[in-house]
Design an enzyme around this catalytic site. Structure first.
Site, PDB file in Angstrom:
ATOM      1  CE  LYS A 132      -1.872   1.692   4.079  1.00 53.87           C
ATOM      2  NZ  LYS A 132      -1.607   3.069   4.160  1.00 53.87           N
ATOM      3  CG  ASN A 133       2.298   2.778   3.603  1.00 52.12           C
ATOM      4  OD1 ASN A 133       1.032   3.156   3.307  1.00 52.12           O
ATOM      5  ND2 ASN A 133       2.863   2.546   4.726  1.00 52.12           N
TER       6      ASN A 133
ATOM      7  CB  CYS B 214      -5.129   5.914  10.058  1.00 55.25           C
ATOM      8  SG  CYS B 214      -5.658   4.716   9.223  1.00 55.25           S
TER       9      CYS B 214
ATOM     10  NE  ARG C 105       0.557  12.343   7.232  1.00 53.98           N
ATOM     11  CZ  ARG C 105       0.850  13.292   7.831  1.00 53.98           C
ATOM     12  NH1 ARG C 105       0.043  14.470   8.130  1.00 53.98           N
ATOM     13  NH2 ARG C 105       2.148  13.635   8.241  1.00 53.98           N
TER      14      ARG C 105
ATOM     15  NE  ARG D  81      -7.335   4.807   4.907  1.00 55.88           N
ATOM     16  CZ  ARG D  81      -6.844   6.097   5.378  1.00 55.88           C
ATOM     17  NH1 ARG D  81      -7.432   6.269   6.618  1.00 55.88           N
ATOM     18  NH2 ARG D  81      -5.827   6.422   4.958  1.00 55.88           N
TER      19      ARG D  81
ATOM     20  NE  ARG E 175       0.015  10.106   9.882  1.00 58.07           N
ATOM     21  CZ  ARG E 175      -0.339   8.982   9.572  1.00 58.07           C
ATOM     22  NH1 ARG E 175      -1.381   8.552   9.675  1.00 58.07           N
ATOM     23  NH2 ARG E 175       0.525   8.440   8.623  1.00 58.07           N
ATOM     24  N   PRO E 176       2.421  16.118  11.940  1.00 60.24           N
ATOM     25  CG  PRO E 176       4.265  16.831  13.338  1.00 60.24           C
ATOM     26  CD  PRO E 176       3.372  15.708  13.257  1.00 60.24           C
TER      27      PRO E 176
ATOM     28  CG  ASP F 299       7.543  19.431  11.586  1.00 67.01           C
ATOM     29  OD1 ASP F 299       7.027  18.493  11.497  1.00 67.01           O
ATOM     30  OD2 ASP F 299       8.471  19.737  12.220  1.00 67.01           O
ATOM     31  CG  LEU F 300      10.378  16.817  10.017  1.00 61.99           C
ATOM     32  CD1 LEU F 300      10.445  15.446  10.394  1.00 61.99           C
ATOM     33  CD2 LEU F 300      11.802  17.717  10.225  1.00 61.99           C
TER      34      LEU F 300
ATOM     35  CG  ASP G 274       2.242   0.834   9.626  1.00 65.99           C
ATOM     36  OD1 ASP G 274       1.706   1.847  10.459  1.00 65.99           O
ATOM     37  OD2 ASP G 274       2.423   1.165   8.481  1.00 65.99           O
TER      38      ASP G 274
HETATM   39  C1  UD1 Z   1       4.263   6.504   6.867  1.00 62.73           C
HETATM   40  C2  UD1 Z   1       3.208   5.106   6.440  1.00 62.73           C
HETATM   41  C3  UD1 Z   1       2.578   4.936   7.634  1.00 62.73           C
HETATM   42  C4  UD1 Z   1       3.756   4.443   8.732  1.00 62.73           C
HETATM   43  C5  UD1 Z   1       4.537   5.528   9.120  1.00 62.73           C
HETATM   44  C6  UD1 Z   1       5.789   5.388   9.892  1.00 62.73           C
HETATM   45  C7  UD1 Z   1       2.669   6.029   4.281  1.00 62.73           C
HETATM   46  C8  UD1 Z   1       1.414   6.364   3.540  1.00 62.73           C
HETATM   47  N1  UD1 Z   1       2.360   5.908   5.654  1.00 62.73           N
HETATM   48  O1  UD1 Z   1       3.488   7.562   7.278  1.00 62.73           O
HETATM   49  O2  UD1 Z   1       1.751   3.729   7.537  1.00 62.73           O
HETATM   50  O3  UD1 Z   1       3.013   4.064  10.080  1.00 62.73           O
HETATM   51  O4  UD1 Z   1       5.224   5.971   7.987  1.00 62.73           O
HETATM   52  O5  UD1 Z   1       6.444   4.205   9.578  1.00 62.73           O
HETATM   53  O6  UD1 Z   1       3.552   5.632   3.790  1.00 62.73           O
HETATM   54  N2  UD1 Z   1       6.825  13.911  11.828  1.00 62.73           N
HETATM   55  C9  UD1 Z   1       7.053  15.226  12.050  1.00 62.73           C
HETATM   56  N3  UD1 Z   1       7.100  15.922  11.396  1.00 62.73           N
HETATM   57  C10 UD1 Z   1       6.669  15.875   9.659  1.00 62.73           C
HETATM   58  C11 UD1 Z   1       6.363  14.348   9.441  1.00 62.73           C
HETATM   59  C12 UD1 Z   1       6.594  13.380  10.550  1.00 62.73           C
HETATM   60  O7  UD1 Z   1       7.182  15.279  13.077  1.00 62.73           O
HETATM   61  O8  UD1 Z   1       6.996  16.623   8.862  1.00 62.73           O
HETATM   62  C13 UD1 Z   1       6.709  12.895  12.669  1.00 62.73           C
HETATM   63  C14 UD1 Z   1       5.157  12.201  13.005  1.00 62.73           C
HETATM   64  O9  UD1 Z   1       4.367  12.973  13.831  1.00 62.73           O
HETATM   65  C15 UD1 Z   1       5.468  10.883  13.588  1.00 62.73           C
HETATM   66  C16 UD1 Z   1       6.903  10.521  12.926  1.00 62.73           C
HETATM   67  O10 UD1 Z   1       7.505  11.524  12.518  1.00 62.73           O
HETATM   68  O11 UD1 Z   1       5.639  10.847  14.959  1.00 62.73           O
HETATM   69  C17 UD1 Z   1       6.615   9.463  11.622  1.00 62.73           C
HETATM   70  O12 UD1 Z   1       6.015   9.880  10.627  1.00 62.73           O
HETATM   71  P1  UD1 Z   1       6.193   9.638   9.292  1.00 62.73           P
HETATM   72  O13 UD1 Z   1       7.403   8.807   9.184  1.00 62.73           O
HETATM   73  O14 UD1 Z   1       6.402  10.720   8.515  1.00 62.73           O
HETATM   74  O15 UD1 Z   1       4.784   8.719   8.539  1.00 62.73           O
HETATM   75  P2  UD1 Z   1       3.992   9.066   7.551  1.00 62.73           P
HETATM   76  O16 UD1 Z   1       4.931   9.193   6.332  1.00 62.73           O
HETATM   77  O17 UD1 Z   1       3.024  10.022   7.938  1.00 62.73           O
END
Ligand code: UD1
Length: 437
Positions: free
Chosen positions: A22-23, A118, A94, A399, A123-124, A126-127, A307
């Site tokens: 999926k991802n 979900c 997302r 999903r 889930r910010p 900022d990065l 996950d």
């Molecule tokens: C992706 C996966 C999700 C998986 C997650 C972690 C997809 C579509 N989804 O989600 O299934 O659970 O990776 O393996 O691929 N964070 C920040 N700032 C940002 C981005 C992230 O602080 O700009 C934090 C998030 O709040 C979280 C952590 O980083 O605590 C991990 O998030 P991230 O790796 O970005 O997950 P996703 O890409 O949303």
């Protein structure tokens, strides 16, 4: 609203073929909008998240044709988007935020309504913003929509404070069409990031180092097409079947898997006493003897995947002794606890820590999926529980799992979907009233 009904207590036995990830599919679909020519993708699962992403890409003007439900998608996007993704689609997913990088890099503009997905934490983004800004994009938030503009991106060094999967992917995609070199430091190392990089290279991008924490991208002027790119197998779907096999004390062979991607899970299942044999693209899982409690900490890859945390919690809830789970990635990932407790599980949560005291067996109950993986965990719990478990909010499970009921039924499970409270399975295993799937 559909419910999944599981009549528990049957050991899973047989073979199951794992679908495409999926991802990886979602990220690769977003990258496909940067391709100047036709892209053919294989092994893309026909799950709800992919369907929504396909609708989003169509709303941008991409031509998309699916040839088989389990597989092939053809995508062609030649013109700049006539409109940006509508809110009612973007809010469902997302991963719609992964269009920011590709759209701004190819067309100089992207507008993405703040994404949904979900409910597993704040889930910010900022990065994502830090990386795209470093490449020269101007980002602003305008009435709930993220707007990115650029008159040409330029390569740069980007250090990620946390190895975010989505931020790594967004920046990596945008950097493919930036001028000069981009270096992403502390990049995510997940297999889905590597799959995306391989796909981008198939289009003519120059990405090196994906799978390590430093990814280097040399920008090119434009990207071409790709005659055939097969998405990797879904390690989380595979992991869910492995845990379900162990939870029901069954024996299951998983086909179409990459065992290396499952190492963190395999290690923890072996620690608990589950027998696992790995071959090139198959894994055999068997749980015959007693299992032991284990401790788990979720971490970025190659750590234990967040996950898989909920499904493991369901398994651990019937292993005698005390298991401790620390959730380091998403703060809301323990919502499933209340549902498991309805089934008789003994779990205490303190912040990011859950203490699971194994009970002898779970009891079937009416429960509700609170997110995708929580839904999967409740299916695992239902499979091993005494009696019938009715799982609401099935939309979450749809999903991310392709043909979950059919695959489980092939392994001997009694599981069916119903839209009626009164429906129940007949003795011969076929449903009264509702269509068994
Ligand atoms: C992706 C996966 C999700 C998986 C997650 C972690 C997809 C579509 N989804 O989600 O299934 O659970 O990776 O393996 O691929 N964070 C920040 N700032 C940002 C981005 C992230 O602080 O700009 C934090 C998030 O709040 C979280 C952590 O980083 O605590 C991990 O998030 P991230 O790796 O970005 O997950 P996703 O890409 O949303």
């Amino acid at each position: 609203m559909d419910k999944l009904v599981v009549a528990g207590g049957i050991s899973l036995r047989g073979r199951v073929a794992i679908s495409g990830a999926k991802n990886a599919s979602l990220a690769i679909l977003c990258a496909a909008v940067m391709a100047g020519e036709l892209v053919t993708l294989e092994n893309v699962p026909d799950i709800r998240d992919v369907q929504v992403m396909v609708d989003i890409l169509r709303s941008l003007g991409a031509q998309i044709h699916r040839t088989t439900p389990s597989g092939s998608l053809r995508i062609l996007m030649t013109e700049p988007p006539a409109q940006m993704p509508p809110y009612h689609l973007a809010k469902q997913l997302r991963a719609s935020n992964l269009l920011l990088g590709p759209l701004v890099a190819r067309f100089g503009r992207a507008e993405i309504p703040l994404p949904g997905g979900c409910n597993i934490g704040t889930r910010p983004m900022d990065l994502h913003f830090k990386g795209l800004t470093a490449l020269g994009a101007q980002l602003s938030l305008e009435r709930g929509t993220v707007v990115a503009r650029a008159a040409g991106l330029e390569g740069n060094r980007v250090y990620l404070d946390f190895p975010s999967v989505g931020a790594t992917e967004n920046i990596m995609m945008a950097a493919c069409l930036a001028q000069g070199q981009t270096v992403i430091e502390n990049a995510a190392r997940e297999p889905e990031v590597v799959d995306l990089a391989n796909f981008l290279n198939c289009l003519g991008a120059r990405v090196r180092g994906a799978g390590t924490d430093v990814i280097k991208i040399e920008g090119v002027d434009s990207l071409g097409g790709c005659l055939r790119y097969a998405v990797i197998p879904d390690r989380i779907e595979a992991g869910t079947f492995m845990v379900a096999a162990a939870a029901t004390r069954g024996e299951v062979i998983l086909e179409n898997v990459i065992p290396r991607h499952l190492e963190p899970l395999i290690a923890k299942l072996r620690e608990a006493g589950v027998e696992i044999e790995e071959e090139e693209d198959r894994i055999r899982v068997r749980a015959s003897g007693p299992l032991s409690p284990i401790d788990i900490k979720t971490m970025p890859y190659p750590g234990f995947p967040t996950d898989m945390q909920s499904q493991m919690m369901a398994l651990l809830s019937t292993i005698p002794g005390t298991s401790v789970i620390v959730e380091n990635i998403f703060e809301n990932r323990f919502k499933v606890v209340d549902e498991l407790k309805r089934m008789g599980a003994r779990i205490k949560v303190e912040g990011r820590l859950a203490v699971v005291e194994g009970v002898e067996r779970l009891q079937g109950a009416c429960v509700r999926a609170t997110d995708l993986r929580a839904g999967a965990a409740l299916v695992v719990a239902g499979l091993m529980a005494e009696g019938e478990t009715r799982i609401g909010n099935v939309v979450y499970i749809d999903r991310g799992y392709f043909n979950l009921e059919q695959k489980l039924k092939m392994l001997g499970a009694r599981i069916w979907r119903t839209s009626s409270e009164a429906d129940a399975p007949a003795q011969n295993g076929t449903a009264r009233k509702s269509a068994m799937v």
